[in-house]
Design a protein around this motif. Structure first.
Motif, PDB file in Angstrom:
ATOM      1  N   VAL A 209       0.837  -1.200   0.000  1.00  0.00           N
ATOM      2  CA  VAL A 209       0.000   0.000   0.000  1.00  0.00           C
ATOM      3  C   VAL A 209       0.870   1.248   0.000  1.00  0.00           C
ATOM      4  CG1 VAL A 209      -1.858   1.223   1.189  1.00  0.00           C
ATOM      5  CG2 VAL A 209      -1.756  -1.277   1.283  1.00  0.00           C
ATOM      6  N   TYR A 210       1.846   1.286   0.899  1.00  0.00           N
ATOM      7  CA  TYR A 210       2.688   2.475   1.041  1.00  0.00           C
ATOM      8  C   TYR A 210       3.539   2.702  -0.205  1.00  0.00           C
ATOM      9  CZ  TYR A 210       1.387   1.256   5.838  1.00  0.00           C
ATOM     10  OH  TYR A 210       0.682   0.911   6.963  1.00  0.00           O
ATOM     11  N   ARG A 211       4.054   1.624  -0.782  1.00  0.00           N
ATOM     12  CA  ARG A 211       4.870   1.775  -1.996  1.00  0.00           C
ATOM     13  C   ARG A 211       4.028   2.262  -3.170  1.00  0.00           C
ATOM     14  NH1 ARG A 211       7.305  -2.851   0.330  1.00  0.00           N
ATOM     15  NH2 ARG A 211       5.996  -4.273  -0.868  1.00  0.00           N
ATOM     16  N   ALA A 212       2.796   1.764  -3.260  1.00  0.00           N
ATOM     17  CA  ALA A 212       1.918   2.207  -4.345  1.00  0.00           C
ATOM     18  C   ALA A 212       1.605   3.689  -4.212  1.00  0.00           C
ATOM     19  CB  ALA A 212       0.630   1.384  -4.345  1.00  0.00           C
ATOM     20  N   ALA A 213       1.341   4.161  -2.986  1.00  0.00           N
ATOM     21  CA  ALA A 213       1.052   5.583  -2.773  1.00  0.00           C
ATOM     22  C   ALA A 213       2.232   6.440  -3.219  1.00  0.00           C
ATOM     23  CB  ALA A 213       0.726   5.829  -1.308  1.00  0.00           C
ATOM     24  N   GLU A 214       3.426   6.031  -2.857  1.00  0.00           N
ATOM     25  CA  GLU A 214       4.621   6.792  -3.241  1.00  0.00           C
ATOM     26  C   GLU A 214       4.774   6.834  -4.757  1.00  0.00           C
ATOM     27  OE1 GLU A 214       9.467   6.831  -2.406  1.00  0.00           O
ATOM     28  OE2 GLU A 214       8.269   5.082  -1.874  1.00  0.00           O
ATOM     29  N   ALA A 215       4.601   5.691  -5.420  1.00  0.00           N
ATOM     30  CA  ALA A 215       4.767   5.643  -6.873  1.00  0.00           C
ATOM     31  C   ALA A 215       3.708   6.474  -7.585  1.00  0.00           C
ATOM     32  CB  ALA A 215       4.705   4.190  -7.352  1.00  0.00           C
ATOM     33  N   LEU A 216       2.519   6.586  -6.996  1.00  0.00           N
ATOM     34  CA  LEU A 216       1.437   7.356  -7.596  1.00  0.00           C
ATOM     35  C   LEU A 216       1.569   8.854  -7.326  1.00  0.00           C
ATOM     36  CD1 LEU A 216      -1.537   5.014  -6.648  1.00  0.00           C
ATOM     37  CD2 LEU A 216      -0.690   5.412  -8.967  1.00  0.00           C
ATOM     38  N   GLY A 217       2.513   9.234  -6.478  1.00  0.00           N
ATOM     39  CA  GLY A 217       2.637  10.639  -6.120  1.00  0.00           C
ATOM     40  C   GLY A 217       1.555  11.076  -5.154  1.00  0.00           C
ATOM     41  N   LEU A 218       1.071  10.153  -4.313  1.00  0.00           N
ATOM     42  CA  LEU A 218       0.073  10.468  -3.300  1.00  0.00           C
ATOM     43  C   LEU A 218       0.757  10.591  -1.945  1.00  0.00           C
ATOM     44  CD1 LEU A 218      -2.766   7.944  -4.294  1.00  0.00           C
ATOM     45  CD2 LEU A 218      -2.755  10.411  -4.689  1.00  0.00           C
ATOM     46  N   ASP A 219       0.508  11.692  -1.267  1.00  0.00           N
ATOM     47  CA  ASP A 219       1.035  11.871   0.085  1.00  0.00           C
ATOM     48  C   ASP A 219       0.086  11.167   1.057  1.00  0.00           C
ATOM     49  OD1 ASP A 219       3.185  13.504  -0.789  1.00  0.00           O
ATOM     50  OD2 ASP A 219       1.798  15.190  -0.965  1.00  0.00           O
ATOM     51  N   LEU A 220       0.629  10.237   1.834  1.00  0.00           N
ATOM     52  CA  LEU A 220      -0.190   9.359   2.666  1.00  0.00           C
ATOM     53  C   LEU A 220      -0.168   9.809   4.119  1.00  0.00           C
ATOM     54  CD1 LEU A 220      -1.873   6.716   2.602  1.00  0.00           C
ATOM     55  CD2 LEU A 220       0.248   5.484   3.105  1.00  0.00           C
ATOM     56  N   VAL A 221      -1.366  10.002   4.668  1.00  0.00           N
ATOM     57  CA  VAL A 221      -1.534  10.335   6.074  1.00  0.00           C
ATOM     58  C   VAL A 221      -2.249   9.160   6.742  1.00  0.00           C
ATOM     59  CG1 VAL A 221      -2.612  11.904   7.730  1.00  0.00           C
ATOM     60  CG2 VAL A 221      -1.641  12.807   5.608  1.00  0.00           C
ATOM     61  N   ILE A 222      -1.696   8.681   7.859  1.00  0.00           N
ATOM     62  CA  ILE A 222      -2.274   7.546   8.572  1.00  0.00           C
ATOM     63  C   ILE A 222      -3.117   8.058   9.741  1.00  0.00           C
ATOM     64  CG2 ILE A 222      -1.812   5.398   9.799  1.00  0.00           C
ATOM     65  CD1 ILE A 222      -0.902   5.341   6.896  1.00  0.00           C
ATOM     66  N   ILE A 223      -4.358   7.592   9.816  1.00  0.00           N
ATOM     67  CA  ILE A 223      -5.227   7.859  10.959  1.00  0.00           C
ATOM     68  C   ILE A 223      -5.416   6.531  11.685  1.00  0.00           C
ATOM     69  CG2 ILE A 223      -7.526   8.581  11.715  1.00  0.00           C
ATOM     70  CD1 ILE A 223      -7.703  10.327   9.213  1.00  0.00           C
ATOM     71  N   SER A 224      -4.854   6.419  12.881  1.00  0.00           N
ATOM     72  CA  SER A 224      -4.910   5.145  13.586  1.00  0.00           C
ATOM     73  C   SER A 224      -4.757   5.367  15.082  1.00  0.00           C
ATOM     74  CB  SER A 224      -3.832   4.191  13.052  1.00  0.00           C
ATOM     75  OG  SER A 224      -4.170   2.846  13.306  1.00  0.00           O
ATOM     76  N   GLU A 225      -4.793   4.242  15.814  1.00  0.00           N
ATOM     77  CA  GLU A 225      -4.789   4.329  17.266  1.00  0.00           C
ATOM     78  C   GLU A 225      -3.410   4.709  17.811  1.00  0.00           C
ATOM     79  OE1 GLU A 225      -3.802   0.213  15.941  1.00  0.00           O
ATOM     80  OE2 GLU A 225      -5.459   1.596  15.534  1.00  0.00           O
ATOM     81  N   GLU A 226      -3.428   5.266  19.001  1.00  0.00           N
ATOM     82  CA  GLU A 226      -2.205   5.593  19.714  1.00  0.00           C
ATOM     83  C   GLU A 226      -1.353   4.338  19.875  1.00  0.00           C
ATOM     84  OE1 GLU A 226       0.417   8.148  21.838  1.00  0.00           O
ATOM     85  OE2 GLU A 226      -1.452   8.685  20.830  1.00  0.00           O
TER      86      GLU A 226
END
Length: 696
Positions: A250-267
């Protein structure tokens, strides 16, 4: 396409092939480097390269041209070309008198971005430049790695030369184009594994011909460049993946697509710390209370609004957050399918009613309510066998096949204990089971994959209420006849669209009732789909089992990407930011057609689920994971293994079952370019040969 070249001659001999090669264009420019420069003269651009060597340009398809370059090793040059004194003026010799590759050739490649390229000293070096035919903007930077994965010819290195969203300017690939210019304008360069220098000219020529045809299968109809500029966007992933194995694709695909990825998750999530490693996988992390209550969607909205930069899309890969994320996207004005569509899909009872027969499906919250319902045959008239499962659930947990009335209460009690859920009672559909994955854009099928799921424990005619529906393998592409596959596609697509799903990735499970095919032992322990001995009387019908409004899990998504060249995780993110143009671009499968399949699989593949054999703690032998140990011990199997994922490491505790569903020690994908049967045989042998040491 073939060009007969005598390497090492002062002038290469070019001969027209006896006949055209089917499927390949005929407009080819094939050229050796000229050797006419006199000692001491200033060589032209092409003459500054190591000689003798051969290069050719080929218009591969409408979208791409390729340039193949072949260089002899210095040792062979010294033998073949000692009489060509002018070569010494353009090349360089080491103290032993062996000629090295021209420094200008290396410089041209380094300037193009191939800093790590090296030439063999004793073997033949071959590399290929990929040149798009038109200007455009890069849809994803790792396009070549995606399209060339599991290439049948060994690759030494793939040089990705473009950045995400970068503008690319094409060059005219014609007789006037010099090799330095072509290298300079390459979008990517493949350095193939070295070729033995004893190969004949004809064999080398045939190798390049086959290599070219394989490139055509992979690049034809697969656009790399968008004609319009691509705006950089930012996307939020709700609930980060549990580890890098599951999250990496998932993370590699976002980078290759030029998408900046923000994670919303638990502490406390592993991606939360601001380490250099974590920054490679995401732009930022927003700590959020993930409690599954009525306010969770509001908290996701607040998390997005709290971020100082605009977020263009929000998505999740976690089933229990589908509805909340859809509500969040709707509140934020971001692309999403209707909330009601998700609410129906995650509710097994409501989704079953999409194809219901009156009186055949029921929902109860307890055994007591079941007993009351059975007293009302006008409302519910069970016909065995039945399926009982939780209204909300996943991974076949607490799903039971019920063959007699005495077991019905047992199955209901098991299902209602899962997540405090009600239990769904529905018909058991007898027929081949399938996993069907759709990429949809405005209701149009961009890509559809049908994978065959062989019978599991609970499919047996004498299965008990305690047997599991956990999958044992998947085989791709499907062996069902074409007309039945079309029934599957059209039936399930219509269900999705009528439910309100029009754009996105959907993983649907179904069965083909009254299929003309059945699973049978075809010899050698191979069980596969074959024509029934007695054809059914009724018409084949596709019956829905469940809808998952997401890609299949990473254990299946990665094998699908390798088999077809379609990345579901990338497609999911593009759908979430509303980028329909790129969604259409990346949904193009390979152009191979194994066994006449139109799906575009590059080979037959078999995904093997290796079950945990016992409860206990994992112990690794000599520090090797079981998959690595298997490949070392069985190189004959390693040749067919294209993906192997162990799910547990040293000391981790494992159990055979979780709520009635099998737990898996590993998933292993094997392939065959020969036949579906061989893929199944290799999968069976992998399952028999896999060894994991579990200490009780």
């Amino acid at each position: 396409m073939a060009v007969d070249v005598v390497l090492g001659a002062p002038t290469a001999q070019l001969h027209k092939p006896p006949q055209d090669v089917p499927g390949l264009p005929s407009d080819i420019v094939a050229r050796p480097t000229s050797t006419s420069a006199s000692p001491g003269s200033q060589p032209a651009d092409d003459e500054s390269f190591l000689r003798p060597f051969f290069w050719e340009t080929i218009r591969l398809c409408e979208l791409y041209s390729v340039v193949h370059v072949v260089l002899l090793p210095p040792s062979q040059l010294a033998t073949r070309c000692a009489c060509q004194s002018e070569i010494a003026g353009n090349g360089r010799r080491d103290p032993q008198g062996r000629q090295n590759p021209s420094s200008r050739l290396i410089h041209a490649l380094h300037k193009a971005g191939c800093a790590s390229i090296k030439f063999a000293t004793t073997e033949i070096s071959v590399f290929t430049c990929i040149l798009p035919s038109t200007d455009g903007y890069v849809s994803r930077s790792d396009f070549m790695r995606l399209r060339l994965q599991d290439f049948p010819f060994p690759i030494q290195h793939i040089h990705d030369l473009l950045q995400p969203l970068q503008k690319y300017s094409a060059i005219a690939v014609d007789a006037e184009a010099s090799l330095p210019s072509l290298i300079k304008h390459a979008a990517g360069i493949v350095q193939w594994a070295e070729v033995d220098n004893s190969i004949s000219i004809l064999a080398l020529q045939e190798r390049i011909l086959d290599l070219t045809q394989e490139l055509k299968y992979r690049l034809d109809a697969a656009p790399w460049l968008s004609p319009e500029p691509i705006a950089r966007k930012r996307i939020a992933l709700v609930r980060g993946r549990p580890n890098l194995t599951a999250g990496g694709p998932v993370y590699r695909a976002a980078e290759a697509l030029g998408l900046d990825l923000v994670i919303i998750s638990e502490e406390g999530h592993w991606l939360q710390p601001e380490t250099e490693e974590n920054k490679k996988h995401r732009e930022a992390f927003i700590s959020t209370d993930m409690t599954e209550d009525e306010c969770v969607a509001n908290r996701f909205v607040a998390a997005v609004k709290s971020y100082p930069l605009p977020i263009d899309g929000i998505f999740t890969l976690s089933d229990n957050f589908f509805v909340a994320v859809a509500k969040s996207a709707q509140a934020l004005g971001l692309p999403t399918s209707p909330v009601l569509s998700y609410e129906t899909s995650v509710d097994k009872y409501r989704s079953r009613l999409l194809q219901d027969e009156p009186g055949k499906t029921a929902r109860v919250k307890s055994v007591a309510e079941l007993k009351d319902l059975l007293q009302k045959p006008d409302q519910f008239s069970p016909s065995f066998p039945l399926i009982v499962k939780p209204t909300k659930g996943w991974s076949s947990e607490c799903v039971s096949k019920v063959r007699k009335m005495d077991d019905l209460a047992v199955a209901v009690e098991k299902a209602t204990a899962r997540h405090g859920s009600t239990a769904v009672i529905e018909p058991f559909f007898d027929g081949p089971e399938m996993d069907v994955n759709f990429v949809l854009l405005n209701g149009e099928i961009l890509f559809c994959e049908i994978a065959d799921e062989p019978p599991c424990q609970a499919d047996a005619s004498n299965a008990s209420v305690h047997d599991t529906f956990s999958p044992e393998a998947l085989t791709m592409p499907s062996a069902l006849p074409a007309h039945e596959q079309e029934i599957v596609r059209s039936t399930l697509r219509d269900i999705l669209v009528n439910l309100g799903f029009r754009t996105g990735i959907f993983h649907v499970e179904a069965r083909m009732v009254n299929s003309s095919y059945e699973y049978r032992d075809i010899g050698g322990g191979v069980i596969d789909l074959v024509t029934k001995r007695t054809l059914p009387l009724g018409e084949p019908t596709c019956r829905l089992i469940e809808i998952n409004a997401r890609p299949p899990g990473f254990r299946v998504t990665v094998p699908s990407k390798q088999t077809y060249g379609v990345d579901y995780f990338a497609a999911q993110m593009l759908a979430a930011v509303g980028d329909g143009n790129r969604l259409r671009m990346i949904a193009q499968p390979f152009q191979h057609a194994v066994a006449g399949s139109s799906a575009g699989s590059q080979y037959w593949s078999r995904l093997v689920y290796v079950p945990v054999p016992a409860d206990g703690a994992v112990r690794l032998a000599e520090g090797l994971s079981p998959c690595e140990e298997l490949k070392r011990r069985r190189p004959d199997l390693a040749e067919h293994i294209v993906m192997a994922m162990d799910h547990f490491g040293e000391g981790e505790k494992v159990t055979m079952y979780t709520d009635g569903a099998r737990n898996y020690a590993a998933n292993i994908l094997v392939q065959s370019r020969k036949s579906r049967r061989e893929a199944i045989e290799m999968g069976n042998e992998v399952l028999r040969s896999y060894k994991i040491n579990i200490e009780a």
